[in-house]
Design a protein around this motif. Structure first.
Motif, PDB file in Angstrom:
ATOM      1  N   UNK A  38       0.833  -1.214   0.000  1.00 36.98           N
ATOM      2  CA  UNK A  38       0.000   0.000   0.000  1.00 36.98           C
ATOM      3  C   UNK A  38       0.867   1.264   0.000  1.00 36.98           C
ATOM      4  N   UNK A  39       1.975   1.212   0.732  1.00 37.37           N
ATOM      5  CA  UNK A  39       2.893   2.357   0.777  1.00 37.37           C
ATOM      6  C   UNK A  39       3.511   2.587  -0.603  1.00 37.37           C
ATOM      7  N   UNK A  40       3.952   1.490  -1.242  1.00 34.82           N
ATOM      8  CA  UNK A  40       4.518   1.583  -2.596  1.00 34.82           C
ATOM      9  C   UNK A  40       3.486   2.114  -3.579  1.00 34.82           C
ATOM     10  N   UNK A  41       2.237   1.624  -3.444  1.00 34.27           N
ATOM     11  CA  UNK A  41       1.164   2.058  -4.347  1.00 34.27           C
ATOM     12  C   UNK A  41       0.900   3.550  -4.186  1.00 34.27           C
ATOM     13  N   UNK A  42       0.905   4.033  -2.934  1.00 30.72           N
ATOM     14  CA  UNK A  42       0.654   5.467  -2.687  1.00 30.72           C
ATOM     15  C   UNK A  42       1.750   6.324  -3.330  1.00 30.72           C
ATOM     16  N   UNK A  43       3.024   5.942  -3.082  1.00 31.05           N
ATOM     17  CA  UNK A  43       4.147   6.699  -3.655  1.00 31.05           C
ATOM     18  C   UNK A  43       4.061   6.668  -5.175  1.00 31.05           C
ATOM     19  N   UNK A  44       3.699   5.487  -5.701  1.00 30.34           N
ATOM     20  CA  UNK A  44       3.583   5.321  -7.150  1.00 30.34           C
ATOM     21  C   UNK A  44       2.483   6.209  -7.738  1.00 30.34           C
ATOM     22  N   UNK A  45       1.336   6.279  -7.043  1.00 26.73           N
ATOM     23  CA  UNK A  45       0.199   7.088  -7.526  1.00 26.73           C
ATOM     24  C   UNK A  45       0.525   8.584  -7.451  1.00 26.73           C
ATOM     25  N   UNK A  46       1.359   8.976  -6.494  1.00 28.44           N
ATOM     26  CA  UNK A  46       1.683  10.404  -6.350  1.00 28.44           C
ATOM     27  C   UNK A  46       2.988  10.808  -7.067  1.00 28.44           C
ATOM     28  N   UNK A  47       3.630   9.854  -7.772  1.00 28.23           N
ATOM     29  CA  UNK A  47       4.843  10.191  -8.545  1.00 28.23           C
ATOM     30  C   UNK A  47       4.742   9.655  -9.978  1.00 28.23           C
ATOM     31  N   UNK A  48       4.668   8.312 -10.111  1.00 29.53           N
ATOM     32  CA  UNK A  48       4.649   7.708 -11.454  1.00 29.53           C
ATOM     33  C   UNK A  48       3.387   8.092 -12.228  1.00 29.53           C
ATOM     34  N   UNK A  49       2.229   8.023 -11.580  1.00 25.16           N
ATOM     35  CA  UNK A  49       0.958   8.346 -12.256  1.00 25.16           C
ATOM     36  C   UNK A  49       0.953   9.780 -12.806  1.00 25.16           C
ATOM     37  N   UNK A  50       1.241  10.810 -11.967  1.00 21.40           N
ATOM     38  CA  UNK A  50       1.259  12.171 -12.521  1.00 21.40           C
ATOM     39  C   UNK A  50       2.335  12.363 -13.597  1.00 21.40           C
ATOM     40  N   UNK A  51       3.485  11.688 -13.442  1.00 18.59           N
ATOM     41  CA  UNK A  51       4.540  11.789 -14.470  1.00 18.59           C
ATOM     42  C   UNK A  51       4.044  11.248 -15.807  1.00 18.59           C
ATOM     43  N   UNK A  52       3.354  10.118 -15.759  1.00 21.41           N
ATOM     44  CA  UNK A  52       2.785   9.527 -16.983  1.00 21.41           C
ATOM     45  C   UNK A  52       1.730  10.446 -17.594  1.00 21.41           C
ATOM     46  N   UNK A  53       0.931  11.088 -16.726  1.00 19.42           N
ATOM     47  CA  UNK A  53      -0.088  12.036 -17.224  1.00 19.42           C
ATOM     48  C   UNK A  53       0.587  13.213 -17.923  1.00 19.42           C
ATOM     49  N   UNK A  54       1.666  13.736 -17.318  1.00 15.83           N
ATOM     50  CA  UNK A  54       2.368  14.884 -17.908  1.00 15.83           C
ATOM     51  C   UNK A  54       2.995  14.533 -19.261  1.00 15.83           C
TER      52      UNK A  54
END
Length: 795
Positions: free
Chosen positions: A772-788
Motif C-alpha cells: 500500500x505504501x509503494x502504491x501510494x508513492x507510485x500514484x503520487x509520482x509515477x501516475x502524474x509523471x505519466x499524465x504529464x
C-alpha cells in the motif's frame, strides 16, 4: 433522477434516515450473537477433494481415533522409580477423564524379549515396564532398540517419552445425518466447547507436574483449540488496535471532535451490521478471515476520509453556502469515484471465490458484502450526521497543504527521468523475485516459537519421529490372479490343520514388497518414523533369534496371536479383506529447506520408476497430501484470478474514464506495486502460504482506489485549468492529501496484524502494508509523471 431521489429521501430527511439506520443497527446487532468462529482442520481443506474422501476411507479401514500427544522429559532417568511412578500417576489421572478412551505410555509397551519362554507364551502373557518382576534395564533396552517403538514412544537418546491420549469418538446423531444445518452447527459448537474444556482439564493436570520435568501438549484437537483462541485474540487486538490508530489519525488530520465522531460512527455501524449479517447467514470466521473486522474498519475509514476531506475543501471554497448544499455537492462529486473504488476492491476479493477452499471463498464474500455495507453507510450515515451539525462546528482552521504531497508533486514535474529509472529498476527486481517464488505449507512455521504448539511440535519432530502424517497404501493383485502362487507357497501346510483364508494372505511377494517400500521411505532424509508390517516382522525376527520368519511361520503366528495385540499392532498396517498394506510415516516438518510438493512428486516417481510399482498398485494419502493440494490449488487459482482481476479493473477504468490511454496509465502504478511486493517476497525467499498468496490481488483491488480518486479529480480540475503542471499541484494539495491520509491509515492499519500469534497473518499484514505504501508513492509520482508525458486530456 437517482440524484434527486437520493437528495429528497436521504439528504433532506436526516432524522428519518438516522432512525432507520438505528433500527437496522439494532436488528443486525441482535443477530451478531450468532457470530461464530471455526478453527477446525476442515476449514483448511478443499471441498470435494477426492484425496480427503480417500483419507476418510483409509482411516475407517485401518482404525483411527483422535488423539492428543504429550512429550514427557523427566528430570531424572526415564526408568528411575520416581520417573516411572510419576508417569504412572500422570497416566491414571488422564485416564480418569470420561472423554479419554485410553492412554498409551512407555509403561504399556509389551516386553517380548524379557523371558526365555516360548514365543506363543510370551505373546499371550507379556510383561511391561510397570510389572514388578521385570528387569527394567533389559526391558528399557528392548524398547529403545525396537523397530516399532523407537522414535515413537521413546526418543533415540532415551530422554523424551511420548504419551498418547486417545479420545472417545463423538458419533453424529442419526437425526442430524439427514441434515438440519442449525442443529448440526449447534452439535459442532458443543463439540468445540467440550474440546476446549478437555484441553483446559489436561493442561491443569500438566501444570501440577511442572516440577518433575518438561511436559508439552500436542495433537490436532489442541492445535484447533489454540487456533480458536488465536482467532478470538486477533479479532479483539486487530479491532481495538485499528480503532485506536484510526482515532489518532483522525485527530492528527482534522483536530476536531466532530471529525472523529462521524467517521468512527460509520465504522461502528458498518462492522456491527456486518457481524449481524454473518450471524444470519451462518458464515464462520476462520484463521483466514480473522482480520475481516480490521479490514472493514480500514476500508470504511478510507471512504470516510475521502468524503470528509472533499466536504471540508468545498466548505472552504464556498463559505456562504448552507451545510445541506455542501453535503449535496460532496455526495454528488464523490459518488462515482467511491462507487468505482468499491467495485474494484470487490473485484479483487471476489477473485478469492475461485480458490475452491471454503474459508477463503467465505472471506471473499464477507469482504464483498462488507464493502457494500460500508458504501451504503458512508452515503447515508455520514451526510445524515453532518446534517445535524451547524456550519461553524464542521469548519477546521488550518493549512491543508502537506509538505509530503508537495514534495512528491515537485519530483513528478522536475524529475520524470529519475522516476522512470527507479520504476524500471523496480520492474527488473520484481521479475527476478517472482521467478524465485515458491509455494510451501510448513505447518510448524505458522506459529510463534514461544507458543506451546510450536514447542510441542518441534520436540515431537526432533525426538519422536516427525509430525505431519503420510500413508502409502500398497494394493496387491486380486486373490484369483495369485491363487496358483499361494497354493505353491503353502503346499506344505498340514491338511488336518484347521486352516483359514487369513493365513494364506502372507506370501513372500507381499512381504518383500512391503519391506522394499518401507526401507526406501526410511532412507529419505525428510522422513522421520516409518511403521508398517515390515516393522512387526523385524520385531518377530529379533524374537526368533534373528532368524527370518518364513511365510508359513507368519501365517501360523498371525492365527495364534492374541486379538488385543493383533488389533493394536498388526491391523493398523494390513487389511487382508481389502488385500492391502499400509505404510505409515511422519514427515520432519521443521527440517530446513523441506519442500513438500517436491517430496510427494519424488516418492510417486521413485515408487514407479525405481521400485517398479505400477500406478494402480499404490496410493498416497494423509494430511500432507491434503494441505499440499490446498496450497497448489490456491496458487494456480490465484495466478489465474490475478489476471482476471487486472482485466476486470482495467475494464472498469475504461467504463469510468472512457479513455484507453488514461485507463492504462491508471492501472500501471498499482500493478507494479503488487508485482513488486511479490518480488520482495521472492527475493527474501519467504514461501507463499495460504494467506500471502492472496496479497497481490487484494493489493491491486485496494490500491487502485487512489488512482481512481486522483484521475477523477485531475479530470475535473483540468476542465477549469488547462495547464497540466498547475492541475498537478492542485491535485497534490487536495486529493493528494486525502490519498496520503487514507494510505497512512491503511498501511498502519495492516501493520497492527504483526501482533497476531499466527505467522501467515503477520506476513499478510506486513507485506500488504508495504504494498500500500509503494502504491501510494507510485500514484503520487509515477501516475502524474505519466499524465504529464502522455497528456491524455489533450494538449
Amino acid at each position: 433522477m437517482l440524484s434527486h431521489l437520493y437528495q429528497n429521501t436521504v439528504l433532506k430527511n436526516p432524522k428519518s434516515i438516522f432512525i432507520l439506520l438505528l433500527i437496522t443497527l439494532l436488528s443486525f446487532g441482535y443477530f451478531s450473537k450468532d457470530f461464530r468462529l471455526d478453527a477446525s482442520s476442515e476449514t483448511l481443506l478443499i471441498e470435494g477433494d477426492p484425496d480427503l474422501e480417500y483419507l476418510k476411507e483409509v482411516n475407517k479401514r485401518y482404525g483411527s481415533k483422535d488423539f492428543l500427544i504429550l512429550t514427557y522429559s523427566p528430570n531424572e532417568s526415564m526408568i528411575s522409580d520416581s520417573s516411572i511412578n510419576n508417569l504412572l500417576s500422570l497416566k491414571y489421572k488422564i485416564q480418569s477423564f470420561e472423554w479419554v478412551h485410553s492412554v498409551i505410555t512407555l509403561l504399556d509397551v509389551p516386553l517380548l524379549n524379557n523371558s526365555e519362554a516360548p514365543l506363543q507364551e510370551r505373546l499371550e502373557n507379556f510383561k511391561t515396564l510397570k510389572d514388578e518382576d521385570v528387569d527394567k534395564e533389559k526391558g528399557y533396552s528392548e524398547i529403545l532398540n525396537s523397530p516399532v517403538f523407537r522414535n515413537f514412544v521413546i526418543s533415540e537418546d532415551g530422554n523424551t517419552s511420548g504419551i498418547i491420549v486417545y479420545i472417545n469418538k463423538n458419533e453424529l446423531p442419526k437425526k442430524l445425518k439427514s441434515g438440519n444445518k442449525k442443529e448440526l452447527d449447534r452439535f459442532k459448537d458443543d463439540l468445540k466447547k467440550k474440546n476446549h474444556n478437555n484441553i483446559l482439564q489436561i493442561r491443569e493436570v500438566i501444570k501440577s507436574y511442572d516440577n518433575i520435568g518438561k511436559i508439552y501438549l500436542g495433537g490436532i484437537p489442541m492445535i484447533a483449540d489454540d487456533m480458536m483462541s488465536f482467532i478470538k485474540s486477533d479479532i479483539i487486538v486487530f479491532g481495538l488496535g485499528v480503532l485506536l490508530f484510526i482515532i489518532t489519525i483522525l485527530w492528527f488530520v482534522f483536530r476536531k471532535l466532530i471529525w472523529i465522531i462521524v467517521p468512527i460512527s460509520s465504522c461502528f455501524f458498518s462492522v456491527l451490521i456486518m457481524t449481524g449479517l454473518l450471524g444470519i447467514l451462518g458464515w464462520k470466521v476462520t484463521v483466514i478471515s480473522s482480520n475481516f473486522i480490521a479490514l472493514m474498519l480500514i476500508l470504511t475509514m478510507a471512504m470516510n476520509i475521502h468524503m470528509s476531506t472533499r466536504f471540508l475543501q468545498l466548505r472552504s471554497d464556498f463559505p456562504n453556502l448552507k451545510n445541506l448544499e455542501i453535503i449535496s455537492m460532496t455526495t454528488k462529486k464523490m459518488f462515482w469515484p467511491i462507487l468505482y473504488t468499491v467495485l474494484t476492491t470487490v473485484c479483487a476479493f471476489l477473485s478469492l471465490i475461485f480458490s475452491g477452499i471454503k474459508p477463503i471463498i467465505d472471506f471473499g464474500w464477507m469482504m464483498t458484502f462488507g464493502l457494500i455495507t460500508s458504501f451504503i453507510i458512508t452515503f447515508t450515515l455520514l451526510p445524515t450526521l453532518l446534517g445535524f451539525v451547524s456550519n461553524d462546528n464542521v469548519k477546521i482552521e488550518r493549512d491543508n497543504k502537506s509538505k509530503i504531497t508537495s514534495f512528491l508533486g515537485k519530483i513528478s514535474i522536475n524529475n520524470k527521468n529519475l522516476i522512470f529509472t527507479f520504476t524500471g529498476l523496480v520492474i527488473i527486481l520484481s521479475v527476478i523475485g517472482i521467478s524465485r517464488l515458491e509455494v510451501e505449507n510448513s505447518f510448524i512455521n505458522y506459529f510463534n516459537k514461544k507458543t506451546e504448539i510450536y514447542k510441542g511440535m518441534k520436540l515431537i519432530d526432533e525426538k519422536l519421529g516427525g509430525t505431519t502424517p503420510l500413508d502409502i497404501i500398497l494394493k496387491f493383485p486380486n486373490k484369483e490372479k495369485s491363487k496358483a502362487n499361494i497354493d505353491d507357497e503353502f503346499d506344505d501346510w498340514d491338511e488336518n490343520e484347521d486352516t483359514n483364508d487369513e493365513k494364506y494372505w502372507f506370501t513372500k511377494d507381499k512381504v518383500d514388497r512391503i519391506k522394499k517400500v518401507h526401507n526406501y521411505l526410511d532412507s529419505l532424509s525428510q522422513v522421520g518414523k516409518v511403521l508398517s508390517f515390515s516393522s512387526i516382522i523385524e520385531v518377530a525376527t529379533q524374537l526368533n533369534n534373528n532368524k527370518t520368519l518364513g511365510t508359513l511361520e507368519m501365517g501360523v503366528l498371525y492365527s495364534k496371536i492374541p486379538e488385543n495385540i493383533k488389533k493394536d499392532i498388526i491391523d493398523p498396517y494390513i487389511s487382508i479383506k481389502d488385500n492391502e498394506a499400509r505404510i505409515s510415516l511422519r514427515i520432519i516438518d521443521s527440517q530446513e529447506g523441506l519442500r513438500r510438493n517436491d517430496l510427494i512428486k519424488q516418492i510417486n516417481y521413485d515408487l514407479k520408476n525405481t521400485l517398479g510399482l505400477k500406478e494402480e498398485e499404490f496410493k498416497l494419502a494423509g494430511v500432507l497430501i491434503l494441505f499440499n493440494n490446498l496450497l497448489q490449488s490456491l496458487f494456480k487459482s490465484q495466478i489465474l484470478t490475478l489476471g482476471l482481476v487486472m482485466i476486470g479493473i482495467f475494464s472498469m477504468f475504461i467504463v469510468l474514464f472512457k479513455n484507453i490511454k488514461l485507463s492504462l496509465i491508471g492501472v500501471v502504478p498499482n500493478f507494479i506495486a503488487a508485482f513488486f511486493i511479490l518480488g520482495i517476497i521472492g527475493l527474501l525467499e519467504i514461501p507463499l502460504d495460504m494467506m500471502t498468496i492472496t496479497i497481490a490481488a487484494i493489493t491491486i483491488g485496494i490500491a487502485v482506489d487512489n488512482s481512481i480518486h486522483y484521475i477523477y479529480r485531475f479530470k475535473e480540475e483540468f476542465k477549469k485549468n488547462k495547464n497540466y503542471d498547475n492541475v498537478l499541484k492542485i491535485c497534490h494539495s487536495t486529493v493528494g492529501v486525502a490519498i496520503l491520509n487514507t494510505s497512512i491509515t491503511i498501511v498502519f492499519g495492516f501493520s497492527i496484524l504483526v501482533f497476531s500469534k499466527f505467522i501467515p497473518t503477520i506476513y499478510f499484514g506486513v507485506f500488504t502494508g508495504i504494498a500500500m505504501l509503494l502504491a501510494m508513492v507510485s500514484v503520487l509520482t509515477l501516475l502524474p509523471s505519466l499524465i504529464l508525458i502522455t497528456k491524455p486530456f489533450g494538449k
